[in-house]
Design a protein around this motif. Structure first.
Motif, PDB file in Angstrom:
ATOM      1  N   GLY A  10       0.796  -1.224   0.000  1.00  0.00           N
ATOM      2  CA  GLY A  10       0.000   0.000   0.000  1.00  0.00           C
ATOM      3  C   GLY A  10       0.825   1.269   0.000  1.00  0.00           C
ATOM      4  O   GLY A  10       0.525   2.221  -0.728  1.00  0.00           O
ATOM      5  N   TYR A  11       1.902   1.304   0.790  1.00  0.00           N
ATOM      6  CA  TYR A  11       2.721   2.511   0.848  1.00  0.00           C
ATOM      7  C   TYR A  11       3.362   2.790  -0.509  1.00  0.00           C
ATOM      8  O   TYR A  11       3.478   3.933  -0.942  1.00  0.00           O
ATOM      9  CB  TYR A  11       3.799   2.359   1.917  1.00  0.00           C
ATOM     10  CG  TYR A  11       4.792   3.488   1.959  1.00  0.00           C
ATOM     11  CD1 TYR A  11       4.433   4.744   2.448  1.00  0.00           C
ATOM     12  CD2 TYR A  11       6.101   3.309   1.479  1.00  0.00           C
ATOM     13  CE1 TYR A  11       5.346   5.783   2.473  1.00  0.00           C
ATOM     14  CE2 TYR A  11       7.011   4.344   1.505  1.00  0.00           C
ATOM     15  CZ  TYR A  11       6.632   5.573   2.005  1.00  0.00           C
ATOM     16  OH  TYR A  11       7.534   6.601   2.025  1.00  0.00           O
ATOM     17  N   GLU A  12       3.749   1.704  -1.210  1.00  0.00           N
ATOM     18  CA  GLU A  12       4.356   1.871  -2.527  1.00  0.00           C
ATOM     19  C   GLU A  12       3.340   2.444  -3.523  1.00  0.00           C
ATOM     20  O   GLU A  12       3.679   3.283  -4.360  1.00  0.00           O
ATOM     21  CB  GLU A  12       4.866   0.525  -3.031  1.00  0.00           C
ATOM     22  CG  GLU A  12       5.618   0.607  -4.350  1.00  0.00           C
ATOM     23  CD  GLU A  12       6.127  -0.744  -4.808  1.00  0.00           C
ATOM     24  OE1 GLU A  12       6.865  -0.793  -5.798  1.00  0.00           O
ATOM     25  OE2 GLU A  12       5.758  -1.755  -4.173  1.00  0.00           O
ATOM     26  N   VAL A  13       2.076   2.019  -3.411  1.00  0.00           N
ATOM     27  CA  VAL A  13       1.028   2.548  -4.283  1.00  0.00           C
ATOM     28  C   VAL A  13       0.854   4.047  -4.044  1.00  0.00           C
ATOM     29  O   VAL A  13       0.759   4.841  -4.982  1.00  0.00           O
ATOM     30  CB  VAL A  13      -0.303   1.807  -4.035  1.00  0.00           C
ATOM     31  CG1 VAL A  13      -1.456   2.519  -4.745  1.00  0.00           C
ATOM     32  CG2 VAL A  13      -0.205   0.368  -4.527  1.00  0.00           C
ATOM     33  N   ILE A  14       0.838   4.451  -2.770  1.00  0.00           N
ATOM     34  CA  ILE A  14       0.692   5.878  -2.440  1.00  0.00           C
ATOM     35  C   ILE A  14       1.862   6.679  -3.015  1.00  0.00           C
ATOM     36  O   ILE A  14       1.688   7.747  -3.606  1.00  0.00           O
ATOM     37  CB  ILE A  14       0.612   6.064  -0.904  1.00  0.00           C
ATOM     38  CG1 ILE A  14      -0.690   5.439  -0.373  1.00  0.00           C
ATOM     39  CG2 ILE A  14       0.693   7.540  -0.530  1.00  0.00           C
ATOM     40  CD1 ILE A  14      -0.785   5.416   1.138  1.00  0.00           C
ATOM     41  N   ARG A  15       3.087   6.151  -2.882  1.00  0.00           N
ATOM     42  CA  ARG A  15       4.263   6.858  -3.375  1.00  0.00           C
ATOM     43  C   ARG A  15       4.255   6.965  -4.902  1.00  0.00           C
ATOM     44  O   ARG A  15       4.619   7.998  -5.472  1.00  0.00           O
ATOM     45  CB  ARG A  15       5.534   6.156  -2.919  1.00  0.00           C
ATOM     46  CG  ARG A  15       6.785   7.022  -3.078  1.00  0.00           C
ATOM     47  CD  ARG A  15       8.052   6.275  -2.786  1.00  0.00           C
ATOM     48  NE  ARG A  15       8.271   5.241  -3.779  1.00  0.00           N
ATOM     49  CZ  ARG A  15       8.140   3.939  -3.529  1.00  0.00           C
ATOM     50  NH1 ARG A  15       7.794   3.526  -2.332  1.00  0.00           N
ATOM     51  NH2 ARG A  15       8.354   3.043  -4.487  1.00  0.00           N
TER      52      ARG A  15
END
Length: 291
Positions: free
Chosen positions: A25-30
């Protein structure tokens, strides 16, 4: 300004990102923040519930790796994505329009702040003339303030132009290397693609950043044994495709480095030493990957 994503569009774009590669999820946000050139970043409260809903609909699935949920698109998700190719093309255009609108809004805010500052300066000058009989002193102070404002504006524009040039150059380099690697992958020669891609990226970025061994500042060497082994370096379940596994490993390595830089900052000495170590690591890895 209208929302960045119209109804249902973020859901479609999440499927597109997961179709490119499994991501947490954090990678998607970034990645969304990068696509919008830093002008927009969705919150965790926006992304994670939508990922959970996609999983409930059977369009994505997840596996836990290193304490993180890594989401992957399912065959049903790919089928929906294939059936909405026209919408996806429209969405790419909408994203470019949204970036332009966000940039225009920021420019308007800056102009509004500048106008407010000028009004405050005029009001201050008027009040000073009323209280103080020495109008010459007030006029000189106002002149200096205007000159300082012009200088700050000039510096800000120069920095913005330099940042835009570096961003365009980095995008050009990244696209060139990506095309080179993809060409080797298409021919089934992925080791050569990775080797040449890493070598080209190191050479291009070295030229972009400048500097060399003669000008490298001193760097305090730390003991690597004192730091815990990162999660990405541990063995994880294979997808069955070594090239894809390598790509995911490089993504996690990059994430760790970026997070450390974002949390603690980077000095000129650390940048120089990092460039040297990355160059050494790239040489060892490319030698390892040679057929």
């Amino acid at each position: 300004m209208p929302p960045v994503f119209a109804h249902g569009r973020l859901r479609l774009y999440l499927l597109k990102l997961l179709d490119e590669a499994p991501r947490h999820g954090y990678e998607v946000i970034r990645l969304l923040e990068e696509r919008f050139q830093g002008l927009y970043a969705p919150s965790a409260g926006t992304v994670y519930p939508r990922l959970a809903k996609l999983e409930a609909e059977g369009l994505v699935t997840h596996a836990t790796e290193g304490g993180r949920k890594v989401y992957s698109i399912t065959d049903a998700g790919r089928a929906e994505l294939a059936g909405r190719e026209g919408e996806l093309a429209d969405l790419e255009l909408e994203i470019r329009d949204s970036v332009s609108e966000l940039a225009a809004e920021i420019r308007d805010d800056v102009r509004g702040a500048a106008g407010k500052l000028r009004s405050e300066m005029r009001a201050a000058a008027s009040e000073s003339r009323t209280r103080d009989s020495s109008f010459t002193d007030v006029k000189e102070e106002l002149r200096r303030a205007k000159q300082e404002w012009r200088e700050q504006t000039r510096q800000a524009r120069a920095e913005a132009q330099s940042a835009r040039r570096e961003a365009r150059e980095f995008q050009r380099i990244a696209k060139q290397v990506q095309e080179q690697v993809q060409d080797h992958f298409a021919r089934g020669d992925w080791p050569t693609g990775v080797r040449e891609g890493l070598s080209e990226l190191s050479a291009q970025l070295g030229g972009l950043m400048g500097g060399g061994a003669a000008s490298r500042p001193p760097f305090v060497k730390q003991d690597p044994a004192a730091a815990p082994e990162p999660e990405w370096a541990k063995d994880t379940a294979s997808t069955g495709d070594p090239a894809r596994d390598l790509d995911r490993l490089l993504d996690r390595f990059r994430d760790d480095i970026r997070d450390a830089a974002r949390d603690h900052g980077v000095t000129a000495a650390q940048l120089s030493e990092t460039r040297r170590r990355l160059s050494t690591a790239a040489a060892h890895i490319t030698a390892l990957l040679r057929p």
